[in-house]
Write a protein that holds these residues in place. Sequence first.
Motif: not given
Length: 532
Positions: A163-169, A468-473
């Motif tokens: 699933t999308p996860d902007a926190t992965f880095p 986690r989908r939101d790149v802009d946290r």
Amino acid sequence: MNRKTLVLPAVVGLLAPVLVACGSTDGGSGGGDAIVVGTTDQFVAGEDAPAPLDPAYAYDTGAWNVLRQTLQTLMHAPRGGGEPVPDAAESCLFTDTVSESYRCKLRSGLKFADGTPVTAEDVKFSIQRVLDIDADNGTAALLSNIDTIETKGDNEIIFHLATPDATFPYKLSTPAAGIVSKEKYDGKKLREGFQVDGSGPYTMKTETDGDKVSRVVFTKNPNYTGDLKLKNDKVVLRSFADAESMGKALESGDIDLMTRAMAPEQIKEMLENPKEGIELTEMPGLEIRYLAFDTSDPAVKNKAVRQAIASLVDRGQIAGEVYGTTAEPLYSLIPKSISAHTNSFYNKYGEPSSKKAAALLDDAGIDTPVQLTLHYTTDHYGEGTVKEFEALRDQLNASKLFDVKVEGTEWSKFRPAQKRGDYAVYGLGWFPDFPDPDNYTAPFLGEGNFLNSPYVSDKARELIPQSRRDVDRTAASPAFKEIQDIVADDVPVLPLWQGKQYVAARDGVSGVEWALNSSSDLQLWELSRGES
């Protein structure tokens, strides 16, 4: 001693578990080139935790701060916090618009400390190993959103996420994603004992006293290729039984620097009566402390019992009388210094109230006084813990609604018992794995969570991946607000306070202000001899 307050760049998001050090006779200010750092963290191997320093198992700040010196990760946190930057990687980026495909290119010339090359297959092996072992400590949950791992040649690796996860880095910057060699680590089994081998900035050697580490000697790794710039050749971590003995070692010059966990009274004394040649540095911190509940235990299964405790606890008294200036009350799992924080517990329960607690118990048909034992660890979070739990006991018993006892256990036995579900109510601390509100919620509420908790909120588990989908946290704040309100209503955990962190060092050590970042990551490479 002089006092210095350090203001570092603000960090948005996250949490993270505690600082460690082990000792050596190599130095201190009195001699030798090694910089010696003291801590009260204990490293113990036993039947319940035979592999405390294996990245597939380790999930506390003390162990992670050993691993950060010896294992390399694709990304790492910059010295002052903030978004991760490449370390073993030359570059990393999402290659799609929905944060589901993450591609990294390795630096050229990467080698393990023994001189063998580090390849993309080693990275894949290391991360897949954590997922395959899936230790009961909760470590694998950080990486569980990985669907498949693909390599292209020796220097390119692609993570396909479920699933999308902007926190992965951020997750790739944690020791859970540390790179190890298949020659030294079994892909299906934990590596027992205390040895760690990797491609990080230092190699390490440990000395033990029985089943405990007495010291760790970190020596500059000549084969390290990465983003960090080492300012020393050797650092020794020395473990102390208590803050008092650690403080005496600093005063005598046996160690150069001490950090977690200094006693509240010790910090107060340093602030009020400075000693020549020793400087206390206050740093931003993201540590939180909380009570947690085994929601399947008959004593606290009815949430009215947990809500009544939430109505009675006086956080201000605990923070003020036990921890003084080093702590402040916390009314949410997400601390004040992290975006998306709301005072959900205060909004629901207000000031401590026996009347409100009594009404909650009465409406639920709960007979009083409710008998409970509050469990805490005696040797993991510092010497204020026992006073904190005595204060909690006294607050609850003063209401006549509870009959509470407290019981302390050393960490090596406490943590396995807690994971087994032996405790109905227990206290823990959390130091963020990475700076994002996701890391103050998912590790407590997600599947395979750190607590091994039976509590399930379907709505929270829907909101966590949604956030986690939101790149802009900042755009994820509404989801986190709802999660915080769910926690305040169901009370699977009860936040108590958030703390500052301190480092005390002798004159002649520089880089002290960077020894810890806001997530309590130990950055030994920043220390050097010279004026602080």
